[in-house]
Design a protein around this motif. Structure first.
Motif, PDB file in Angstrom:
ATOM      1  N   ILE A  47       0.814  -1.307  -0.059  1.00 12.37           N
ATOM      2  CA  ILE A  47      -0.140   0.072   0.114  1.00 12.37           C
ATOM      3  C   ILE A  47       0.806   1.129   0.206  1.00 12.37           C
ATOM      4  O   ILE A  47       0.392   2.549  -0.158  1.00 12.37           O
ATOM      5  CB  ILE A  47      -1.037   0.014   1.243  1.00 12.37           C
ATOM      6  CG1 ILE A  47      -0.167  -0.067   2.596  1.00 12.37           C
ATOM      7  CG2 ILE A  47      -2.088  -1.196   1.039  1.00 12.37           C
ATOM      8  CD1 ILE A  47      -0.991  -0.086   3.937  1.00 12.37           C
ATOM      9  N   ASN A  48       2.078   1.062   0.370  1.00 10.94           N
ATOM     10  CA  ASN A  48       3.018   2.338   0.323  1.00 10.94           C
ATOM     11  C   ASN A  48       3.262   2.882  -1.016  1.00 10.94           C
ATOM     12  O   ASN A  48       3.545   3.943  -1.144  1.00 10.94           O
ATOM     13  CB  ASN A  48       4.253   2.000   1.069  1.00 10.94           C
ATOM     14  CG  ASN A  48       4.198   1.758   2.532  1.00 10.94           C
ATOM     15  OD1 ASN A  48       3.544   2.134   3.239  1.00 10.94           O
ATOM     16  ND2 ASN A  48       4.973   0.514   3.177  1.00 10.94           N
ATOM     17  N   THR A  49       3.266   1.932  -2.022  1.00 12.51           N
ATOM     18  CA  THR A  49       3.470   2.438  -3.334  1.00 12.51           C
ATOM     19  C   THR A  49       2.270   2.536  -4.188  1.00 12.51           C
ATOM     20  O   THR A  49       2.301   2.982  -5.399  1.00 12.51           O
ATOM     21  CB  THR A  49       4.327   1.441  -4.148  1.00 12.51           C
ATOM     22  OG1 THR A  49       3.795   0.143  -4.249  1.00 12.51           O
ATOM     23  CG2 THR A  49       5.690   1.342  -3.481  1.00 12.51           C
ATOM     24  N   PHE A  50       0.921   2.431  -3.470  1.00  9.51           N
ATOM     25  CA  PHE A  50      -0.223   2.388  -4.337  1.00  9.51           C
ATOM     26  C   PHE A  50      -0.683   3.829  -4.075  1.00  9.51           C
ATOM     27  O   PHE A  50      -0.613   4.729  -3.092  1.00  9.51           O
ATOM     28  CB  PHE A  50      -1.360   1.236  -3.483  1.00  9.51           C
ATOM     29  CG  PHE A  50      -2.558   1.381  -4.110  1.00  9.51           C
ATOM     30  CD1 PHE A  50      -2.863   0.959  -5.391  1.00  9.51           C
ATOM     31  CD2 PHE A  50      -3.805   2.225  -3.458  1.00  9.51           C
ATOM     32  CE1 PHE A  50      -3.975   1.058  -5.828  1.00  9.51           C
ATOM     33  CE2 PHE A  50      -4.923   2.212  -3.911  1.00  9.51           C
ATOM     34  CZ  PHE A  50      -5.281   1.616  -5.255  1.00  9.51           C
ATOM     35  N   SER A  51      -1.486   4.353  -4.900  1.00  9.55           N
ATOM     36  CA  SER A  51      -2.343   5.793  -5.151  1.00  9.55           C
ATOM     37  C   SER A  51      -3.258   5.647  -6.065  1.00  9.55           C
ATOM     38  O   SER A  51      -3.287   4.716  -6.841  1.00  9.55           O
ATOM     39  CB  SER A  51      -1.386   6.768  -5.512  1.00  9.55           C
ATOM     40  OG  SER A  51      -0.989   6.505  -6.724  1.00  9.55           O
ATOM     41  N   LEU A  52      -4.538   6.378  -5.621  1.00 11.52           N
ATOM     42  CA  LEU A  52      -5.572   6.531  -6.564  1.00 11.52           C
ATOM     43  C   LEU A  52      -5.077   6.756  -8.037  1.00 11.52           C
ATOM     44  O   LEU A  52      -5.799   6.332  -9.076  1.00 11.52           O
ATOM     45  CB  LEU A  52      -6.620   7.696  -6.191  1.00 11.52           C
ATOM     46  CG  LEU A  52      -7.776   7.856  -6.838  1.00 11.52           C
ATOM     47  CD1 LEU A  52      -8.495   6.376  -7.163  1.00 11.52           C
ATOM     48  CD2 LEU A  52      -8.720   9.026  -6.421  1.00 11.52           C
ATOM     49  N   LYS A  53      -3.981   7.491  -8.308  1.00 11.85           N
ATOM     50  CA  LYS A  53      -3.518   7.994  -9.708  1.00 11.85           C
ATOM     51  C   LYS A  53      -3.005   6.752 -10.363  1.00 11.85           C
ATOM     52  O   LYS A  53      -3.493   6.571 -11.450  1.00 11.85           O
ATOM     53  CB  LYS A  53      -2.520   9.049  -9.712  1.00 11.85           C
ATOM     54  CG  LYS A  53      -1.964   9.362 -10.792  1.00 11.85           C
ATOM     55  CD  LYS A  53      -1.065  10.442 -10.631  1.00 11.85           C
ATOM     56  CE  LYS A  53      -0.530  11.011 -12.078  1.00 11.85           C
ATOM     57  NZ  LYS A  53       0.451  11.920 -11.985  1.00 11.85           N
ATOM     58  N   LYS A  54      -2.541   6.081  -9.639  1.00 13.42           N
ATOM     59  CA  LYS A  54      -1.833   4.466 -10.256  1.00 13.42           C
ATOM     60  C   LYS A  54      -2.988   3.541 -10.338  1.00 13.42           C
ATOM     61  O   LYS A  54      -2.954   2.998 -11.439  1.00 13.42           O
ATOM     62  CB  LYS A  54      -0.880   4.006  -9.423  1.00 13.42           C
ATOM     63  CG  LYS A  54       0.367   4.697  -9.327  1.00 13.42           C
ATOM     64  CD  LYS A  54       1.468   3.825  -8.203  1.00 13.42           C
ATOM     65  CE  LYS A  54       2.828   4.369  -8.410  1.00 13.42           C
ATOM     66  NZ  LYS A  54       3.788   3.909  -7.525  1.00 13.42           N
ATOM     67  N   TRP A  55      -4.145   3.589  -9.521  1.00 14.06           N
ATOM     68  CA  TRP A  55      -5.234   2.696  -9.626  1.00 14.06           C
ATOM     69  C   TRP A  55      -5.717   3.003 -11.103  1.00 14.06           C
ATOM     70  O   TRP A  55      -6.179   2.331 -11.825  1.00 14.06           O
ATOM     71  CB  TRP A  55      -5.981   2.722  -8.674  1.00 14.06           C
ATOM     72  CG  TRP A  55      -7.346   2.167  -9.050  1.00 14.06           C
ATOM     73  CD1 TRP A  55      -8.603   2.470  -8.912  1.00 14.06           C
ATOM     74  CD2 TRP A  55      -7.439   0.655  -9.383  1.00 14.06           C
ATOM     75  NE1 TRP A  55      -9.427   1.721  -9.366  1.00 14.06           N
ATOM     76  CE2 TRP A  55      -9.060   0.498  -9.590  1.00 14.06           C
ATOM     77  CE3 TRP A  55      -6.726  -0.378  -9.450  1.00 14.06           C
ATOM     78  CZ2 TRP A  55      -9.419  -0.767  -9.961  1.00 14.06           C
ATOM     79  CZ3 TRP A  55      -7.260  -1.641  -9.927  1.00 14.06           C
ATOM     80  CH2 TRP A  55      -8.678  -1.700 -10.180  1.00 14.06           C
ATOM     81  N   TYR A  94      -9.211   3.067  -0.740  1.00 14.76           N
ATOM     82  CA  TYR A  94      -8.437   3.311   0.570  1.00 14.76           C
ATOM     83  C   TYR A  94      -7.220   2.369   0.259  1.00 14.76           C
ATOM     84  O   TYR A  94      -6.045   2.921   1.021  1.00 14.76           O
ATOM     85  CB  TYR A  94      -9.017   3.558   1.679  1.00 14.76           C
ATOM     86  CG  TYR A  94      -9.215   1.944   2.415  1.00 14.76           C
ATOM     87  CD1 TYR A  94      -8.529   1.612   3.335  1.00 14.76           C
ATOM     88  CD2 TYR A  94      -9.912   0.909   1.756  1.00 14.76           C
ATOM     89  CE1 TYR A  94      -8.544   0.118   4.123  1.00 14.76           C
ATOM     90  CE2 TYR A  94     -10.186  -0.457   2.378  1.00 14.76           C
ATOM     91  CZ  TYR A  94      -9.391  -0.591   3.441  1.00 14.76           C
ATOM     92  OH  TYR A  94      -9.597  -1.780   4.168  1.00 14.76           O
ATOM     93  N   ARG A  95      -7.120   1.339  -0.131  1.00 10.58           N
ATOM     94  CA  ARG A  95      -5.735   0.518  -0.433  1.00 10.58           C
ATOM     95  C   ARG A  95      -5.809  -0.341  -1.554  1.00 10.58           C
ATOM     96  O   ARG A  95      -7.035  -0.347  -2.157  1.00 10.58           O
ATOM     97  CB  ARG A  95      -5.694  -0.299   0.934  1.00 10.58           C
ATOM     98  CG  ARG A  95      -6.918  -1.450   1.090  1.00 10.58           C
ATOM     99  CD  ARG A  95      -6.353  -2.460   2.183  1.00 10.58           C
ATOM    100  NE  ARG A  95      -7.313  -3.330   2.502  1.00 10.58           N
ATOM    101  CZ  ARG A  95      -7.433  -4.322   3.323  1.00 10.58           C
ATOM    102  NH1 ARG A  95      -6.356  -4.181   4.138  1.00 10.58           N
ATOM    103  NH2 ARG A  95      -8.440  -5.093   3.325  1.00 10.58           N
TER     104      ARG A  95
END
Length: 454
Positions: A27-35, A359-360
């Motif tokens: 989750i540290n490298t995850f973001s809404l933009k990446k999703w 959120y994750r």
């Protein structure tokens, strides 16, 4: 089944509805933009040829069932229905806004909670809203989970009228002592009524969910439940082990003592006896814990090697893009996962603000994608092979070495370029998949995260 094997392999392990499993998402490298970028890529690749899948989570239940691990909201207030549906439709619009072309829906599933908590009119309103302005694939499959105690003829007719042809009913067990322990009093007559009514209306696939390993459940109770099931002959069955994970589910599973649960050996005997009975009735084992008659699409997909597994369980078709709508729903872009927030109020607030409410999540590495392929093959086909995987999967020799002991126990066979799970090894397929799970091996959990594999 050999008792020694049960003792040896009955350890905590994932059910592999995803890889990596949720506790190992980065989750540290995850973001809404990446999703957003990930699901846009998947949509372009999936929509024209395959279409996309939708899962809609309807979380409300009128009472708590203590065997259930789903995200739910217990309430008897039905004025929550319309605001929640409107939020789901707004969330769907947020996704439509980021797609450049019109989506083609190939698969839609309503899960819960209790989808039939919602009125027939509201369910029709939801589905009509989802399909407004989008394309429905010719072979689109619409399915929902029904509670036998509150699914009415009006529910079944309303959903049939908007395209639903498959329904699954949660049966669990017909023994009254077991039902009291899990807070699910559900007479056979109720299941018989909804099963026969669904078929009368025109549903082409009716499924039942049965659980073994429940508190106070005996081998005789399992046999009784399956013999009663034989009278109704559902097209497919989920016959799976009760996952006792109270550390995840809170007080919802504390209506009984640990001593009231069958042992691992007793559970495995329940499964073996049940599996034998189901085979005699005419059911064929599909993947892990699932059975189907030969006229059902799940069996046909197994025969055609198109069986797939995701957060909705086993499905007869696959799409790269699966979008989850509603609280706690999980989406899968094939290159990443994203889960929505779990609170109804927070979910409604984010959507109202125009924010996709994840959120994750996790964006898969090349290594993740390779391991996911092997685990999916094993879970769906009891077989997997490798060709050039060693270029990105340098631990393959180590994985194969870890499988040697399972091979010695005759649970699988290893060849130069593939492995096959034996009939004896099928109940231990989760253990076999764990040998491929490098994230689990690199970080052994300090506390128990998963249910027991047996």
């Amino acid at each position: 089944m050999c008792t020694n094997l049960i003792h040896k392999y009955n350890i905590p392990g994932p059910r592999y509805t995803s890889y990596p499993t949720v506790p190992y998402w980065d989750i540290n490298t995850f973001s809404l933009k990446k999703w957003t970028s990930s699901i846009q890529r998947s949509f372009v690749e999936s929509n024209e040829e395959e279409g996309i899948s939708l899962y809609i989570h309807l979380p409300f239940c009128e009472s708590m069932c203590t065997f259930c691990g789903c995200n739910k909201r217990i309430t008897k207030r039905h004025d929550v229905e319309e605001p929640y549906i409107n939020t789901v439709l707004k969330e769907w619009q947020l996704y439509l806004n980021i797609f450049e072309t019109k989506p083609k829906i190939k698969e839609l599933h309503l899960g819960g909670g209790t989808p039939t908590f919602f009125s027939p009119d509201n369910l029709q309103y939801l589905i009509n809203g989802i399909f407004s302005g989008v394309e429905q694939a010719k072979d689109c499959e619409l399915s929902f989970e029904g509670h036998p105690n509150n699914t009415t003829r009006e529910h079944l007719q309303a959903l049939y009228d908007v395209g639903f042809r498959r329904v699954s009913f949660g049966v669990q067990d017909y023994n009254e002592t077991v039902q009291r322990a899990i807070h699910r009093i559900q007479p056979f007559e109720n299941v018989k009524y909804v099963t026969e009514t669904a078929r009368e209306i025109g549903f082409t696939s009716v499924g039942h969910d049965i659980i073994f390993g429940l508190p106070f459940q005996t081998q005789e109770a399992v046999v009784h439940t399956i013999l009663k099931t034989k009278e109704l002959l559902p097209d497919r069955l989920a016959f799976y082990s009760y996952a006792h994970v109270p550390w995840q589910k809170g007080n919802g599973q504390r209506g009984f003592n640990e001593s009231d649960l069958p042992t691992g050996e007793q559970k495995r005997k329940q499964y073996e006896v049940g599996k034998k009975l189901l085979s005699e009735v005419g059911y064929v084992e599909i993947g892990m814990d699932h059975f189907a008659l030969k006229n059902d699409s799940l069996y046909q997909s197994m025969e055609n090697q198109t069986l797939h597994r995701n957060f909705m369980g086993y499905t007869a078709s696959k799409t790269h893009a699966m979008i989850g709508l509603g609280v706690s729903a999980i989406s899968d872009s094939w290159y990443g996962f994203a889960q929505n927030v779990k609170g109804v109020e927070e979910y409604q607030h984010l959507v109202r603000e125009g924010i996709i409410p994840v959120y994750r999540g996790h964006i898969l590495t090349i290594e993740d994608q390779i391991i996911r392929k092997h685990i999916l093959n094993l879970m769906c086909h009891f077989y997997t092979k490798w060709e050039d995987d060693h270029m990105y999967f340098k631990e393959l020799p180590e994985v194969l070495q870890n499988l040697k002991e399972l091979e010695a126990d005759q649970l699988l066979t290893i060849n130069d370029s593939h492995i096959s799970v034996t009939e004896k090894g099928r109940p231990f397929v989760r253990n076999i998949c764990m040998a491929f799970d490098l994230r689990l091996q690199r970080k052994i959990p300090e506390t128990m995260l998963f249910s027991m594999t047996v």
